[in-house]
Scaffold this motif. Sequence first.
Motif: not given
Lengths: 482, 218
Positions: B165-171, B173-175, A267-273
């Motif tokens: 998009v720039d990187g994985l974060h932007e992907l 976190d984006g809509d 498990i990880v909390p969020r996609r952004r992780d």
Amino acid sequence: MSATREDVGGTPLPPGWAQPAHQPDAFEISTTTFEQRATETMARPFARRAIANATDHAAALTTARFVGIDHDALRDKARQIRAHAIANLPDYLDQWIDAAEAHGTIVHYAADESEARRIVAQICRDEAVTRVVKSKSMASEEVSLNSALEAIGIDIYETDLGEFVVQAMGDRPGHVIAPILHRTKDEVHALFSTMAGRELPNEAEALTAFARDRLRHAFLTADAGISGGNFLIAETGEVLLVTNEGNGRLTTALPKIHIALVGIEKIVPRRRDLAVLLPLLTGHGTGQQITTYVTMVAGPRREQEPDGPERMHVVLLDAGRSALLGGEFEEALHCIRCGACQNVCPVYRQVGGHAYGWVYGGPIGAVLTPLFRGQVEGGELAHATTLCGACDDVCPVKIPLHDLLLGLRRRRDEEGCVPRSEQLAFALWGQVWSRPLLYRASTAVARGSLRVIARDGVLSAKAPLLRRWTAGRDLVVGRRRS
Amino acid sequence: MTDRASFLAAIRSTPRGSDPGLLDRSVAPDAPTQLRDGEHRADRLQAEAESVSTVVHRVVATEVGATVVGVLVAAGAQRIALTEDLAPFADAVREAATTAGLSVVGYAEAASKRAQAGALDATVTGCLAAVAATGSIVTAASGAGRAGALIAPNHVCVVRDDQIVDGLHELFDGDVLAEAGSIFALQSGPSRSADIEKVLILGVHGPGNAHVVIVAPD
């Protein structure tokens, strides 16, 4: 009528092609000792050389990948994410289950290995599954899923190229992410030529093409796809699959049923992780920037979508994991299965994955095996390490493997698993070496003895008395004064 | 059978380990996949995609049809499928392909029978997004389907400049992922394996021949 094996690929496969020549006891750890298993690998010079070359190569790629990046800070972040997720495991699992069910995933709960086998077998019966394509899953190795499904007459095709070879040879994976690290091209060539009923070109490209054709037919005819899962994303109820070959995505795209067997610690909390964890998993696993195919699965096919399964089942696997929570060995659950600790371990590099006797090899295997399988079966593995700390230095989520191994050694001693002769020997050694005169006398005796049994200053494999030590190495006997 | 309540209860009954807390956005880590200052997204996408053996084409909108079909013809593809997400370029590609004598179907139709999908020589897809820093295209079940981008030995993906998009974060976190459907997937270069004696082989289960066509803004 169920499809038969002969439908898959041109030439019929010989009966029992997937049956191991030597059947490893399906549901149990090997009953041999670490030393016996290690000796088997050490006796195969190719395997030793191949393991050393491959692990060197992988370790170098990993180092190169993170040049110019604050790698240590990234590992700290990853550790933080994993520690937080595991510390709050029940809450995140709860969240994941709600989200997964909301998009139609059917969730099952396996408290132990046998329950996992029963659940998957039952799904297969309910869905009238006769042929399964499987993408690589260490969790399924843990529960010996294949033999359980074969026992109820299901055809299983491991679709990862390496795992396909492992299955056909009746072998076990030799490395978490490189299953046939210990096998030669010649061995694969002989195997595939037998399966093809003709002599195939002895080239990696042709051998891969042969496997692709066989497995493509399996993909196009299988009733169910079974995968593991690299991560479970709590906020979205997704299962993440990474593969380089593309078999993971096809497993969840082509058959009408998808079953994922996943350990609860994934498990990880969020996609952004994932922006932190994916580059580390890949960089430490294969040295790539990102795995070729990263697939996030949120339930079965929806209306208006052109392909995908009618139903998706996820089997959450505990099997010894929750017992580690809050205890001395909790950090073992932080592992993301990249295999980096194997690549740098001086013991693994000599003896390979099979010596560890169960599913996981290297330092993490020496930790997980006794924790999941018990001291009697796996306890000796904590001693199959040099405590050099290379695994601590490379772990992308900073698991203190060295401390965990020491803790397991201590626990084994406390539980009285150490032979009386060994306890006596160490007690005597302690007495002698804590007294300067006796210490000097003992080293003089040792040096003298070596001189007597050595030839030309080299203690070779032929030397008597110390054969177990010298069988795999020569020792140059030191001069009197250096 | 263990049910949800008893399964979670067993986990809850264990003591809690120390919790370093969840990272908040203000301390978001600098993943190794961020764009360098002043770097152009399309340039980085091209460089990263090429580094994993993707063939990259930079075109303007009117060149898409001819470029895609040029790739297909060079690869010897006969049976090709177009996915839904190719939309703004689908007509141009279909027309050029038909003129070149290729057999063109919609992917949804091809996928209605697995054997038919499995016999395709090439697929042409659009994408949901592309990630510059990793050289990846991102496809969705709602657009290219699950297997649309990897079922055939040849794959061409058409990427609009504004989709990068720039990187994985932007992907993450984006809509952009909101409309993905039951799957979204990153794909970076051809399918590969080095299982046999560490020799790199392209095209194991997915395409061995992967092209990305980047369409410049008007």
